[in-house]
Design a protein around this motif. Structure first.
Motif, PDB file in Angstrom:
ATOM      1  N   GLY A 190       0.781  -1.223   0.000  1.00 10.78           N
ATOM      2  CA  GLY A 190       0.000   0.000   0.000  1.00 10.78           C
ATOM      3  C   GLY A 190       0.815   1.276   0.000  1.00 10.78           C
ATOM      4  O   GLY A 190       0.255   2.371   0.145  1.00 10.78           O
ATOM      5  N   ARG A 191       2.131   1.170  -0.160  1.00 14.71           N
ATOM      6  CA  ARG A 191       2.978   2.358  -0.179  1.00 14.71           C
ATOM      7  C   ARG A 191       3.532   2.570  -1.583  1.00 14.71           C
ATOM      8  O   ARG A 191       3.751   1.622  -2.351  1.00 14.71           O
ATOM      9  CB  ARG A 191       4.153   2.211   0.802  1.00 14.71           C
ATOM     10  N   SER A 192       3.772   3.839  -1.937  1.00  8.60           N
ATOM     11  CA  SER A 192       4.517   4.182  -3.151  1.00  8.60           C
ATOM     12  C   SER A 192       5.984   4.273  -2.760  1.00  8.60           C
ATOM     13  O   SER A 192       6.387   5.180  -2.007  1.00  8.60           O
ATOM     14  CB  SER A 192       4.043   5.521  -3.720  1.00  8.60           C
ATOM     15  N   LEU A 217       5.290  14.324  -0.788  1.00  6.24           N
ATOM     16  CA  LEU A 217       4.162  13.930   0.057  1.00  6.24           C
ATOM     17  C   LEU A 217       2.933  14.802  -0.175  1.00  6.24           C
ATOM     18  O   LEU A 217       1.804  14.367   0.111  1.00  6.24           O
ATOM     19  CB  LEU A 217       4.571  13.966   1.521  1.00  6.24           C
ATOM     20  N   ARG A 220       1.680  12.632  -3.106  1.00  4.39           N
ATOM     21  CA  ARG A 220       1.551  11.194  -2.829  1.00  4.39           C
ATOM     22  C   ARG A 220       1.774  10.980  -1.347  1.00  4.39           C
ATOM     23  O   ARG A 220       2.907  10.764  -0.890  1.00  4.39           O
ATOM     24  CB  ARG A 220       2.563  10.371  -3.637  1.00  4.39           C
ATOM     25  N   ASP A 222       1.187   8.566   0.412  1.00  3.99           N
ATOM     26  CA  ASP A 222       1.593   7.204   0.787  1.00  3.99           C
ATOM     27  C   ASP A 222       3.058   6.922   0.458  1.00  3.99           C
ATOM     28  O   ASP A 222       3.539   5.803   0.628  1.00  3.99           O
ATOM     29  CB  ASP A 222       0.708   6.178   0.078  1.00  3.99           C
ATOM     30  N   ASP A 258       7.931   9.080   9.325  1.00  2.35           N
ATOM     31  CA  ASP A 258       7.140   7.933   8.875  1.00  2.35           C
ATOM     32  C   ASP A 258       7.307   7.642   7.386  1.00  2.35           C
ATOM     33  O   ASP A 258       6.709   6.683   6.881  1.00  2.35           O
ATOM     34  CB  ASP A 258       5.658   8.177   9.176  1.00  2.35           C
ATOM     35  N   HIS A 259       8.069   8.461   6.719  1.00  2.00           N
ATOM     36  CA  HIS A 259       8.174   8.332   5.259  1.00  2.00           C
ATOM     37  C   HIS A 259       9.616   8.148   4.774  1.00  2.00           C
ATOM     38  O   HIS A 259       9.861   8.161   3.562  1.00  2.00           O
ATOM     39  CB  HIS A 259       7.552   9.560   4.584  1.00  2.00           C
TER      40      HIS A 259
END
Length: 760
Positions: A190-192, A217, A220, A222, A258-259
């Motif tokens: 579910g992540r890019s 971000l 996108r 995700d 978180d990214h």
């Protein structure tokens, strides 16, 4: 020459953690897999007193700062009778000023050295330049992985172009897959996913990519940036993990914890391929333009990943023309904008993926190993030519061309009628049937294999080619038919003048050299019956082919006065054609060049020797020398006349398509010139021409498979023609037969005084 049996690769080796170690190990494996009987070993460099648990392929270790280890390694390689040494060069992995210790090893070796340069410096220090110049001198071939490397070697270091080979960085042959399965396995469903991998150091520009994350971000939410790789060992030794910690601090300050995911791992290849598979975009935000090679870039591109990169040299070359996305150095805004656009444009991203994957198929490690094997063969060939240049006329027993005669593919192209014209790859194509041209060539090959040291074709097969020629004869027209369908129906009542002449050539050789006395008499009788019509022909090649046949026929049937008259008449007509066209800068028989060109010169040289006519001999030698100026690239390799330029009036030859028939003709003509003059340069030229088959050509692609004896149909501008038809295989085998005979000659030939041509 016998095939390579033992190859040594000098460089770093896994489990040492660095890009050179990964490359060296992958290269060793790829070359090992290329042939089951090949032994490939690694001589590895150890850094700063470190020790590693090396695999069995590592046969010797060198401490980078111990000069005695380099000397010991040279003695080991010489005693082990390795056929070639392949050095992986990077200034930082060898001891001494600018890595000069490696020169002690190279200078003591007795075999050819092929050096891969992982870095080419545009502005070397005096010490670095001195080491590079000596390294180039010690190497028979220099390999770089990008054309930029070739340009810099020529412009900065004055390396001759014929010493340089460009072989792209190898990649795993991995299937084209969607990222979802790998994401699920690695915990990123579910992540890019944006990925960078490799050893961490400040030159990689990771901070620029981190700065771009807030912009990505916005479009996108995700998105996640995965930074896979341990910190560079040298950096850890000097600074600990300070650099990695500074990057993590930057992530926290931007609020993108978180990214951005740091994975402090040096992974094996299988794990690495899983990580690349899961990525949606790969990014190399390097800060240094002078990056000649990036294995991480090659691997990601090879798995069909859209790549966003700064314009360092390797990226510019690989990703140009829309194959990837180039952004300015240090520009986080540009990086963020381009990655966000790719992540939100599925069709564009997919199209870029598919294009990258398709283009990269020529870069697989299997293909890379093939290119390296050609480079090794060319290195051995180059060393042999140096011996010729240094010592004059010598035996060529060590020529790379003197290899075994493999007939498997040739035999597969024959049925109970004769030799098929064409093939679909290596499979005979029955749709196009047969022709007398190719079966006459096959009969010539059968005669050539009657030479000492060769294995004769079976009586049944030779008789089959003779029967095809006999059946092609049409007494009603006095001509040979040429084309026959697979159903054994002739498609014409007479063939071309050239096919008639070529058939006479085969008959003349059969009359002189066939193993069967009965078939020699048959060939002589049919030759005499089919000869007179040639006097009405206008094609210079038909005249030349017939003269080649007359050389054999007149040696076998010495009392045929009419044949001798026709021989002089045909030679005079070629002389007249040359006289009517020749100018100081166009020494040829026609206003343009076409196919089988060297046969015209060869015909006059042979006729001049046989009839003791110096004018014929001089004209043949003069025209052949000029032809070689048209068929030799500036880098020194053979470049046969391309079919695209056939018939153009007094124009420089077109480069493509290049065909085996031209190489075979040139080899034979040059060896005929050598027999006439006794000058060693003709032997060297013939061997250089044969190297075209082996990969010393404009594309550095081997045309032949030495295991089966098959030969590709030629070179296109961007690839080899993978079809392997009758003309091509016979041309290769005829050229090989000529070179193999040359390899058995151990004395130079001195022409008789009557045939010595002064000033030619």
């Amino acid at each position: 020459m016998t095939p390579f049996r033992r190859i040594a690769v000098i460089g770093n080796s896994l489990p040492r953690r660095c890009g050179i170690a990964t490359f060296t190990t992958d290269l060793e494996r790829a070359i090992s897999y290329s042939r089951s009987d090949l032994e490939v070993s690694i001589v590895t460099m150890n850094d700063h007193g470190q020790a590693y648990d090396y695999p069995a392929s590592v046969v010797l270790q060198i401490k980078d700062d111990a000069i005695e280890d380099y000397v010991r390694a040279a003695a080991f390689l010489n005693a082990g009778r390795f056929d070639v040494v392949c050095l992986q060069h990077e200034f930082g992995i060898f001891g001494g000023e600018a890595g000069a210790h490696i020169l002690e090893l190279l200078s003591a070796l007795s075999m050819p050295v092929v050096t891969t340069l992982h870095t080419v410096l545009a502005k070397p220090t005096a010490a670095q330049r001195a080491v590079m110049e000596r390294l180039v001198e010690a190497s028979s071939k220099i390999i770089v992985m990008a054309n930029k490397g070739r340009e810099m070697l020529r412009s900065v270091y004055r390396v001759p172009d014929d010493k340089i080979e460009v072989i792209p960085h190898g990649i795993p042959d991995f299937p084209f897959v969607e990222p979802d399965a790998a994401k699920a396995k690695l915990g990123f469903s579910g992540r890019s996913v944006i990925l960078t991998f490799g050893l961490l150091s400040p030159s990689k520009g990771i901070e620029v990519m981190i700065d771009a994350m807030p912009l990505i971000l916005e479009r996108r939410a995700d998105a996640v940036y995965v930074v896979l790789g341990a910190t560079h060992p040298n950096l850890v030794r000097d600074q600990g993990e300070a650099y990695r910690e500074s990057l993590m601090k930057r992530v926290r300050e931007l609020g993108v914890d978180d990214h951005v995911v740091f994975l402090d791992q040096f992974v094996d290849q299988a794990t690495l391929l899983e990580f690349i598979s899961m990525s949606d975009v790969y990014v190399t935000p390097y800060l240094n333009e002078a990056q000649m090679t990036s294995g991480t870039l090659a691997y990601s591109f090879g798995l069909g990943k859209p790549v966003v990169s700064t314009p360092y040299w390797h990226a510019l070359e690989l990703l140009g023309d829309g194959r990837g996305v180039i952004v300015p150095f240090g520009n986080a805004v540009a990086v963020g904008k381009e990655i966000a656009q790719l992540l939100t444009d599925g069709p564009r991203r997919q199209a870029m993926r598919e294009r990258a994957y398709a283009i990269s198929r020529s870069m697989t490690w299997e293909r890379t190993a093939e290119h390296y094997m050609v480079a090794f063969e060319n290195a051995r060939h180059g060393d042999w030519l140096k011996v010729v240049a240094r010592t004059g006329p010598v035996a060529v027993a060590h020529s790379p061309a003197a290899s075994d005669m493999q007939l498997d593919h040739f035999l597969s192209m024959c049925d109970d009628t004769g030799l098929f014209q064409h093939a679909v790859r290596s499979v005979p194509n029955r749709d196009h049937g047969y022709c007398v041209d190719d079966n006459a060539r096959a009969l010539l090959l059968a005669c050539a294999l009657n030479n000492p040291g060769e294995t004769r074709l079976s009586e049944v097969l030779t008789a089959r080619f003779a029967a095809f020629v006999q059946h092609a004869w049409n007494p009603d027209t006095g001509r040979f038919r040429n084309f026959m369908g697979f159903n054994r129906s002739w498609l014409e009542d007479r063939g071309s003048e050239d096919s008639h002449g070529r058939t006479l050539w085969a008959l003349g050789e059969c009359a002189r050299r066939d193993a069967s006395p009965s078939r020699r008499r048959w060939a002589a009788g049919l030759f005499a019956e089919a000869l007179p019509v040639v006097e009405t022909f206008g094609s210079p090649r038909a005249l030349a082919f017939t003269l080649l046949g007359l050389d054999g026929y007149c040696a076998a049937v010495r009392d045929d006065a009419r044949a001798r008259e026709i021989r002089h008449a045909l030679a005079d007509r070629l002389m007249a054609a040359l006289a009517s066209v020749e100018t100081p800068d166009w020494i040829w028989f026609e206003e343009g060049l076409a196919y089988d060109n060297a046969r015209l010169s060869q015909a006059l040289i042979l006729t001049g020797m046989a009839t003791e006519a110096p004018d014929y001999l001089a004209a043949g030698l003069r025209s052949l020398r000029w032809l070689m100026t048209q068929q030799t690239a500036s880098t020194g390799h053979f470049r046969p006349i391309g079919t695209a330029g056939f018939g153009e009036l007094r124009q420089a030859p077109r480069l493509f398509d290049q065909q085996p028939v031209e190489a075979a003709a040139t080899i034979a003509a040059c060896l005929t010139a050598w027999r006439a003059e006794g000058q060693a340069e003709w032997k060297a030229i013939a061997t250089n021409v044969f190297a075209w088959f082996l990969g010393r050509n404009d594309l550095s692609i081997a045309l032949v498979d030495p295991e089966t004896g098959s030969c590709r149909d030629g070179l296109h501008p961007d690839r080899a023609n993978e079809n392997r038809g009758g003309e091509s295989v016979v041309s290769y085998l005829l050229g090989l037969a000529d070179i193999r005979q040359l390899a058995r000659v151990n004395v130079s030939v001195t022409p008789s005084a009557a045939l010595r041509v002064v000033g030619v």
